[in-house]
Design an enzyme around this catalytic site. Structure first.
Site, PDB file in Angstrom:
ATOM      1  N   ALA A 277      -1.731   6.752   2.761  1.00 11.37           N
ATOM      2  CA  ALA A 277      -2.776   5.737   2.947  1.00 11.37           C
ATOM      3  C   ALA A 277      -3.669   5.645   1.719  1.00 11.37           C
ATOM      4  CB  ALA A 277      -3.603   6.068   4.192  1.00 11.37           C
ATOM      5  N   GLY A 281      -4.932   2.313  -0.756  1.00 11.39           N
ATOM      6  CA  GLY A 281      -6.359   2.016  -0.787  1.00 11.39           C
ATOM      7  C   GLY A 281      -6.979   1.972   0.592  1.00 11.39           C
ATOM      8  N   LYS A 282      -6.277   2.518   1.592  1.00 10.36           N
ATOM      9  CA  LYS A 282      -6.780   2.495   2.963  1.00 10.36           C
ATOM     10  C   LYS A 282      -7.643   3.716   3.272  1.00 10.36           C
ATOM     11  CE  LYS A 282      -2.797  -0.241   4.435  1.00 10.36           C
ATOM     12  NZ  LYS A 282      -1.513  -0.272   5.175  1.00 10.36           N
ATOM     13  N   VAL A 283      -7.486   4.756   2.496  1.00  6.52           N
ATOM     14  CA  VAL A 283      -8.340   5.948   2.556  1.00  6.52           C
ATOM     15  C   VAL A 283      -8.753   6.268   1.124  1.00  6.52           C
ATOM     16  CG1 VAL A 283      -8.477   8.403   3.127  1.00  6.52           C
ATOM     17  CG2 VAL A 283      -7.186   6.853   4.615  1.00  6.52           C
TER      18      VAL A 283
END
Length: 311
Positions: A277, A281-283
């Site tokens: 993730a 760029g989701k975390v």
């Protein structure tokens, strides 16, 4: 020689010790998943204490058929989370258990015999037909009549909130979420009995519309306006992805806890680790994050029991 080595210490189980005491010992033991569980507990504690953090909980429906439902309901009641993203079956199981009961069973029961007796098996939980589909059909239709009397276009979180408003049961997730203004979003609303009842209602009310775009608008606004965001993500599938999807537009989650039994070798979203993730760029790379492998009906109550002591 490597600098700053930390010695592995033995866990000493004592009479009348608290869950928090045990988790703290796990933190010092350096022992496989117990270390991860202890680290995850620290992160959850920080996330809940952070008043600038939008705290998100996502989970699949199955755990709502178990006693873990009570842990989630208590989190809402105590103000530990700000929004929920889940699957349609969560609504099914919460409502069914609000009006009827589920029963303990066994993974090795005779499924053919169960079907002949009108019982469905969810793992080692038994769900009689009259406690699930039948009661939902009987109870939801009149509620829908009231909800859609003046307005035939609502988002999933609005529909769920209005159903919760019709309940009066402290053990119900929908009731507690309505009472404490915690929105529940179900992106796959038709994938379950609740959604099927909506479809059946649609057969006689053809102007009925479910406004999914309004759900997405609210999620976009809540995540983009938050100073920080954090998520406890149980399991995988659509509920997991919907959390991390919306957080990528703000640079990623600041806190992330995965509780999972899935493995990553098949490339599935459910098995994807937090590090994957990060690549999307989701975390955030510097997020406080931990993946804990194992059954969430074990790990999640332990984490929250320890956090409860600290709060």
């Amino acid at each position: 020689m490597i600098d700053n080595l930390i010695e592995v210490k033995d866990i000493k189980v004592k009479k009348n010790m608290s869950v928090n005491d045990l988790v703290k010992m796990m933190s010092e033991s350096g022992g496989f998943t117990s270390q991860k569980l202890a680290d995850a507990t620290d992160i959850v504690e920080k996330m809940i204490k952070n008043e600038d953090c939008l705290r998100i909980l996502s989970f699949p429906a199955c755990i709502m058929a178990t006693g873990t439902r009570g842990v989630i309901v208590d989190m809402v009641r105590k103000g530990y989370i700000d929004l929920i993203i889940t699957t349609c079956g969560t609504l099914d199981h919460d409502l069914s258990r609000t009006w009827k009961s589920y029963y303990k069973g066994d993974f090795m029961m005779d499924d053919e015999k169960l079907r002949k007796n009108g019982i469905s098996r969810l793992g080692n939980v038994l769900v009689p037909d009259e406690c699930y589909g039948l009661v939902l059909e009987e109870r939801l239709a009149p509620i829908f009549d009231e909800i859609f009397k003046d307005e035939l276009s609502l988002s999933t979180h609005e529909i769920i909130d209005r159903v919760g408003a019709k309940l009066d049961n402290e053990h119900s997730l929908l009731y507690q979420c309505h009472k404490h203004s915690v929105p529940i979003f179900v992106p796959g609303i038709t994938d379950g009995s609740f959604g099927c009842q909506l479809w059946m209602y649609y057969q006689m009310h053809r102007k009925l519309r479910i406004d999914l775009f309004d759900d997405e608008q609210v999620l976009s606004e809540m995540t983009s306006e938050a100073k920080e965001t954090g998520a406890i993500i149980i399991g995988g599938g659509i509920s997991k992805h919907h959390v991390i999807w919306w957080n990528q537009f703000r640079g990623g989650l600041d806190y992330a806890i995965y509780l999972t039994t899935a493995q990553e070798f098949d490339g599935s979203l459910s098995g994807a680790q937090i590090r994957e993730a990060v690549s999307w760029g989701k975390v955030k790379p510097d997020a406080k994050k931990m993946t804990v492998e194992g059954d969430a009906t074990i790990s999640f109550p332990i984490i929250m029991a320890a956090v409860e002591d600290r709060l």
